[in-house]
Design a protein around this motif. Structure first.
Motif, PDB file in Angstrom:
ATOM      1  N   ILE A  18       0.841  -1.203   0.000  1.00 24.62           N
ATOM      2  CA  ILE A  18       0.000   0.000   0.000  1.00 24.62           C
ATOM      3  C   ILE A  18       0.876   1.254   0.000  1.00 24.62           C
ATOM      4  CG2 ILE A  18      -1.633   1.369   1.390  1.00 24.62           C
ATOM      5  CD1 ILE A  18      -3.152  -1.151   2.012  1.00 24.62           C
ATOM      6  N   VAL A  19       1.924   1.218   0.807  1.00 25.23           N
ATOM      7  CA  VAL A  19       2.838   2.366   0.845  1.00 25.23           C
ATOM      8  C   VAL A  19       3.530   2.539  -0.519  1.00 25.23           C
ATOM      9  CG1 VAL A  19       4.958   3.271   1.904  1.00 25.23           C
ATOM     10  CG2 VAL A  19       3.203   2.161   3.332  1.00 25.23           C
ATOM     11  N   ARG A  20       4.003   1.399  -1.075  1.00 20.85           N
ATOM     12  CA  ARG A  20       4.726   1.424  -2.348  1.00 20.85           C
ATOM     13  C   ARG A  20       3.847   1.948  -3.489  1.00 20.85           C
ATOM     14  NH1 ARG A  20       6.746  -3.471  -1.277  1.00 20.85           N
ATOM     15  NH2 ARG A  20       5.303  -4.678  -2.551  1.00 20.85           N
ATOM     16  N   THR A  21       2.637   1.444  -3.552  1.00 19.82           N
ATOM     17  CA  THR A  21       1.749   1.853  -4.641  1.00 19.82           C
ATOM     18  C   THR A  21       1.343   3.322  -4.462  1.00 19.82           C
ATOM     19  OG1 THR A  21       0.954  -0.416  -4.730  1.00 19.82           O
ATOM     20  CG2 THR A  21      -0.358   1.219  -5.890  1.00 19.82           C
ATOM     21  N   GLY A  22       1.086   3.680  -3.191  1.00 21.00           N
ATOM     22  CA  GLY A  22       0.687   5.061  -2.915  1.00 21.00           C
ATOM     23  C   GLY A  22       1.772   6.070  -3.275  1.00 21.00           C
ATOM     24  N   ALA A  23       3.008   5.607  -3.323  1.00 25.41           N
ATOM     25  CA  ALA A  23       4.120   6.518  -3.617  1.00 25.41           C
ATOM     26  C   ALA A  23       4.356   6.677  -5.119  1.00 25.41           C
ATOM     27  CB  ALA A  23       5.399   6.005  -2.945  1.00 25.41           C
ATOM     28  N   ARG A  24       3.674   5.888  -5.935  1.00 26.76           N
ATOM     29  CA  ARG A  24       3.896   6.029  -7.384  1.00 26.76           C
ATOM     30  C   ARG A  24       3.474   7.415  -7.835  1.00 26.76           C
ATOM     31  NH1 ARG A  24       5.116   1.407 -10.634  1.00 26.76           N
ATOM     32  NH2 ARG A  24       4.468   2.507 -12.523  1.00 26.76           N
ATOM     33  N   PRO A  25       4.265   8.013  -8.721  1.00 23.70           N
ATOM     34  CA  PRO A  25       3.924   9.366  -9.180  1.00 23.70           C
ATOM     35  C   PRO A  25       2.500   9.464  -9.741  1.00 23.70           C
ATOM     36  CG  PRO A  25       6.140   8.752  -9.905  1.00 23.70           C
ATOM     37  CD  PRO A  25       5.552   7.536  -9.240  1.00 23.70           C
ATOM     38  N   SER A  26       2.037   8.411 -10.415  1.00 22.79           N
ATOM     39  CA  SER A  26       0.691   8.486 -11.010  1.00 22.79           C
ATOM     40  C   SER A  26      -0.382   8.546  -9.918  1.00 22.79           C
ATOM     41  CB  SER A  26       0.440   7.270 -11.902  1.00 22.79           C
ATOM     42  OG  SER A  26       0.483   6.074 -11.133  1.00 22.79           O
ATOM     43  N   VAL A  27      -0.168   7.790  -8.843  1.00 22.61           N
ATOM     44  CA  VAL A  27      -1.151   7.790  -7.746  1.00 22.61           C
ATOM     45  C   VAL A  27      -1.075   9.135  -7.024  1.00 22.61           C
ATOM     46  CG1 VAL A  27      -1.834   6.659  -5.584  1.00 22.61           C
ATOM     47  CG2 VAL A  27      -1.074   5.279  -7.528  1.00 22.61           C
ATOM     48  N   GLN A  28       0.140   9.634  -6.840  1.00 25.99           N
ATOM     49  CA  GLN A  28       0.312  10.948  -6.215  1.00 25.99           C
ATOM     50  C   GLN A  28      -0.353  12.041  -7.057  1.00 25.99           C
ATOM     51  OE1 GLN A  28       1.715  11.970  -3.214  1.00 25.99           O
ATOM     52  NE2 GLN A  28       1.506   9.789  -2.761  1.00 25.99           N
ATOM     53  N   ALA A  29      -0.196  11.929  -8.372  1.00 28.42           N
ATOM     54  CA  ALA A  29      -0.796  12.941  -9.260  1.00 28.42           C
ATOM     55  C   ALA A  29      -2.323  12.887  -9.149  1.00 28.42           C
ATOM     56  CB  ALA A  29      -0.354  12.705 -10.698  1.00 28.42           C
ATOM     57  N   ALA A  30      -2.866  11.665  -9.065  1.00 31.11           N
ATOM     58  CA  ALA A  30      -4.318  11.522  -8.938  1.00 31.11           C
ATOM     59  C   ALA A  30      -4.786  12.115  -7.612  1.00 31.11           C
ATOM     60  CB  ALA A  30      -4.709  10.051  -9.044  1.00 31.11           C
ATOM     61  N   LEU A  31      -4.070  11.795  -6.537  1.00 34.20           N
ATOM     62  CA  LEU A  31      -4.472  12.295  -5.210  1.00 34.20           C
ATOM     63  C   LEU A  31      -4.368  13.821  -5.143  1.00 34.20           C
ATOM     64  CD1 LEU A  31      -2.798   9.553  -2.954  1.00 34.20           C
ATOM     65  CD2 LEU A  31      -5.262   9.887  -3.328  1.00 34.20           C
ATOM     66  N   ALA A  32      -3.435  14.366  -5.907  1.00 34.58           N
ATOM     67  CA  ALA A  32      -3.245  15.826  -5.890  1.00 34.58           C
ATOM     68  C   ALA A  32      -4.434  16.565  -6.495  1.00 34.58           C
ATOM     69  CB  ALA A  32      -1.963  16.189  -6.634  1.00 34.58           C
ATOM     70  N   ARG A  33      -5.311  15.828  -7.177  1.00 36.41           N
ATOM     71  CA  ARG A  33      -6.508  16.472  -7.740  1.00 36.41           C
ATOM     72  C   ARG A  33      -7.632  16.631  -6.719  1.00 36.41           C
ATOM     73  NH1 ARG A  33      -6.708  17.027 -13.202  1.00 36.41           N
ATOM     74  NH2 ARG A  33      -5.020  16.000 -14.351  1.00 36.41           N
ATOM     75  N   ALA A  34      -7.399  16.180  -5.513  1.00 39.52           N
ATOM     76  CA  ALA A  34      -8.448  16.237  -4.491  1.00 39.52           C
ATOM     77  C   ALA A  34      -8.834  17.688  -4.188  1.00 39.52           C
ATOM     78  CB  ALA A  34      -7.964  15.563  -3.215  1.00 39.52           C
ATOM     79  N   THR A  35     -10.100  17.895  -3.872  1.00 42.07           N
ATOM     80  CA  THR A  35     -10.541  19.223  -3.433  1.00 42.07           C
ATOM     81  C   THR A  35     -10.918  19.176  -1.959  1.00 42.07           C
ATOM     82  OG1 THR A  35     -12.873  18.893  -3.927  1.00 42.07           O
ATOM     83  CG2 THR A  35     -11.484  19.631  -5.747  1.00 42.07           C
ATOM     84  N   VAL A  36     -10.671  18.025  -1.334  1.00 43.84           N
ATOM     85  CA  VAL A  36     -10.947  17.870   0.104  1.00 43.84           C
ATOM     86  C   VAL A  36      -9.648  17.404   0.764  1.00 43.84           C
ATOM     87  CG1 VAL A  36     -13.403  17.349  -0.179  1.00 43.84           C
ATOM     88  CG2 VAL A  36     -11.733  15.478  -0.269  1.00 43.84           C
ATOM     89  N   PRO A  37      -9.518  17.603   2.090  1.00 42.46           N
ATOM     90  CA  PRO A  37      -8.262  17.256   2.750  1.00 42.46           C
ATOM     91  C   PRO A  37      -7.944  15.759   2.703  1.00 42.46           C
ATOM     92  CG  PRO A  37      -9.727  18.495   4.246  1.00 42.46           C
ATOM     93  CD  PRO A  37     -10.487  18.255   2.996  1.00 42.46           C
ATOM     94  N   ASP A  38      -8.937  14.893   2.807  1.00 36.93           N
ATOM     95  CA  ASP A  38      -8.657  13.461   2.862  1.00 36.93           C
ATOM     96  C   ASP A  38      -9.519  12.715   1.837  1.00 36.93           C
ATOM     97  OD1 ASP A  38      -7.984  10.912   3.473  1.00 36.93           O
ATOM     98  OD2 ASP A  38      -8.573  11.003   5.591  1.00 36.93           O
ATOM     99  N   PRO A  39      -9.071  12.657   0.583  1.00 40.34           N
ATOM    100  CA  PRO A  39      -9.925  12.070  -0.470  1.00 40.34           C
ATOM    101  C   PRO A  39     -10.247  10.603  -0.233  1.00 40.34           C
ATOM    102  CG  PRO A  39      -7.687  12.465  -1.294  1.00 40.34           C
ATOM    103  CD  PRO A  39      -7.781  13.133   0.047  1.00 40.34           C
ATOM    104  N   LEU A  40      -9.401   9.874   0.523  1.00 41.22           N
ATOM    105  CA  LEU A  40      -9.706   8.460   0.744  1.00 41.22           C
ATOM    106  C   LEU A  40     -10.918   8.278   1.659  1.00 41.22           C
ATOM    107  CD1 LEU A  40      -6.121   6.868   0.974  1.00 41.22           C
ATOM    108  CD2 LEU A  40      -7.593   7.166  -1.032  1.00 41.22           C
TER     109      LEU A  40
END
Ligand SMILES: N[C@@H](CCC(=O)N[C@@H](CS)C(=O)NCC(=O)O)C(=O)O
Lengths: 261, 260
Positions: A226-248
């Motif tokens: 989970i940590v490894r996948t979450g650190a992928r640039p593509s996942v980070q880029a997706a999470l950066a599109r959040a408009t709320v503090p905790d998108p998960l």
């Protein structure tokens, strides 16, 4: 390509598709929509809405290409991979591809509905219940699918049966078990090489960690993955599109729970 | 040498998918008939192949390795990817997406409704008259708990009015949407014969007989044109010749209806 991706907060199906888009390198315009505001059912410019209206993933993202609404996160991820001429999101070997499709199907058939139910109960149910009656009536009237409308209604009325919650908890635990076994030989990614299977599984499982910590307690390999996948640039880029503090923690009514076998 | 063995029931629903895909590709295979109504799929010999106890399953031996494949739609994709022969997926990425979308719509939304109706009117009555103790023992051997529930309901005719009504709603809506789709293109999801046609044909070939109120020459001309196009394929005729039950007889009746 003149296509627009309409997506919710980066979690669940929207997260898979946003991350797959980033992996593919395609330049497609992304527009955030408010899923709990019913905006998915009011997207302009759709000439061919059948996949939006009868998709079984619930409030997932919608790619509008040439006037056609395209849905279902796994297939959109495959579409980006293939439209990019092969972005490495699907194994080249036929048997490995079969294994990936099997894996994704089991995740979307079992884990996704379970995670969506638990995620909605914990994070969205109150907000859905608080939608004023006339607004809620207008919102649900814009939903074409009777069964999706019923899932909204059940959350609005707070009538989720305890057996479904227990079943969903068991399915989340089973998904963690499967990941732990799959990663047991020390592999880095679920299919050996990185693939859509990692994106799909992560998108539904990462948000379950804070909700069902016990399910992850004896799964160190899954936690590391989970940590490894979450650190992928593509996942980070997706999470950066959040408009709320905790998108998960951002959920909207999801796929239906299998009604037959 | 490649060795393919297919464990299947009638050329129908899920079993028919890999049968038709292999036939279209021209891949020789050993047929292993599993009699679903005799619960062959829950016997130890078969559980050794597929512990889930569902059909179909396929084994493929090549390069010194023997692999077991399950999940009918995924098996079809494997067959198409792995073997030479006509490509059963379109080349265009959006067409490929559409083919996959329709297969999921059938596999996970419409298909389960067809099968609930099929089990309550066909499968249940076929096995119901057997010795109750023997049936009980057979059900206890089913590995998937949700399937134990399904079989019990089918045998005792216990589907609730609400769930049957929901299945009928879905069948009626699904047929209407398929009719629209086939008005847009000659085949499901694209302009060529693909895995989506095989998939959907397997659950809709008998509509003119089984759902005369919803499908037929006047109500669904696009579906009827498409059915005729699929019916006349060599691979379909060869596959149907492998059927062993009265279903094979029904194919003939429908063929007559379509051609008449
Ligand atoms: N998702 C599976 C489902 C397989 C399945 O449920 N097959 C049915 C026959 S069409 C079956 O095995 N039924 C007998 C049983 O469950 O005992 C697939 O597509 O292969």
């Amino acid at each position: 390509m003149s296509a627009i991706l309409y997506h919710g907060e980066p979690n669940g199906a929207s997260l898979t598709v946003l991350a797959a888009l980033a992996e593919s390198g395609l330049a497609i315009e992304c527009r955030h929509i408010d899923l709990l505001g019913g905006e998915r059912h009011a997207i302009a410019g759709i000439a061919d809405p059948v996949a939006r209206d009868l998709g079984i993933e619930g409030e997932g993202p919608v790619l509008v290409a040439g006037g056609e609404a395209m849905t279902e996160s796994v297939f959109l991820a495959q579409y980006f991979d293939e439209a990019a001429g092969g972005a490495g999101l699907q194994p080249a070997d036929a048997h490995a591809r079969w294994e990936m499709m099997m894996w994704c199907r089991q995740i979307t058939e079992r884990l996704s509905p379970a995670a969506a139910l638990l995620g909605n109960m914990a994070n969205a149910q109150e907000a859905i219940a608080a939608i004023p009656d006339d607004t809620f009536a207008a919102l649900t009237a814009s939903i074409v699918s009777d069964d999706l409308r019923e899932r909204w209604q059940a959350l609005h009325d707070g009538v989720i049966d305890a057996a479904q919650i227990a079943d969903s908890e068991a399915k989340v635990a089973a998904a963690v078990d499967r990941c732990e076994k799959q990663l047991g030989d020390g592999r880095e990614w679920l299919m050996g090489t990185f693939s859509i299977a990692d994106l799909v599984t992560w998108s539904w499982l990462a948000g379950m960690q804070p909700l069902q910590p016990a399910a992850f307690a004896d799964a160190p390999l899954t936690q590391a993955w989970i940590v490894r996948t979450g650190a992928r640039p593509s996942v980070q880029a997706a999470l950066a599109r959040a408009t709320v503090p905790d998108p998960l923690r951002a959920w909207a009514p999801g796929p239906e729970i299998n009604r037959w076998g | 040498m490649d060795e393919v063995t297919l464990y299947h029931w009638e050329p129908n629903a899920n079993s028919g998918k890999p049968m038709l895909a292999l036939m279209e590709k021209g891949v020789p295979f050993t047929s292993h008939y599993i009699d679903m109504l005799q619960f062959d799929q829950h016997k130890p010999e078969y559980l050794a192949i597929n512990p889930q106890g569902t059909i179909p399953a396929m084994t493929h031996s090549a390069d010194g390795q023997k692999r077991v494949l399950t999940e009918s739609t995924a098996i079809m994709e494997y067959v198409n990817d792995r073997f030479a022969g006509p490509d059963l997926m379109p080349a265009d990425a959006q067409d490929r997406w559409r083919v996959r979308w329709w297969m999921k719509f059938m596999d996970q939304w419409l298909g389960p409704s067809f099968s609930m109706i099929g089990w309550s009117v066909f499968v249940g009555p076929m096995v119901r008259q057997r010795d109750p103790a023997e049936l009980d023992a057979a059900i206890e051997r089913i590995p998937l708990p949700e399937r134990r529930v399904a079989w019990r309901k089918a045998i005792s005719g216990d589907f609730s009015a609400a769930e049957m009504a929901e299945s009928r709603r879905r069948v009626s809506l699904g047929i209407a949407r398929l009719e629209e789709e086939l008005g847009k293109r000659p085949y499901v999801g694209s302009n060529q014969y693909t895995l989506a046609d095989i998939n959907i044909f397997n659950s809709t070939y008998s509509l003119p007989l089984s759902q005369p109120d919803l499908a037929g020459k006047d109500k669904t001309p696009n579906i009827m044109r498409w059915l005729k196009r699929v019916y006349t394929r060599d691979a379909v005729k060869k596959t149907w010749a492998m059927g062993k039950t009265d279903l094979a007889n029904r194919y003939g009746l429908i063929m007559a209806e379509i051609e008449g």
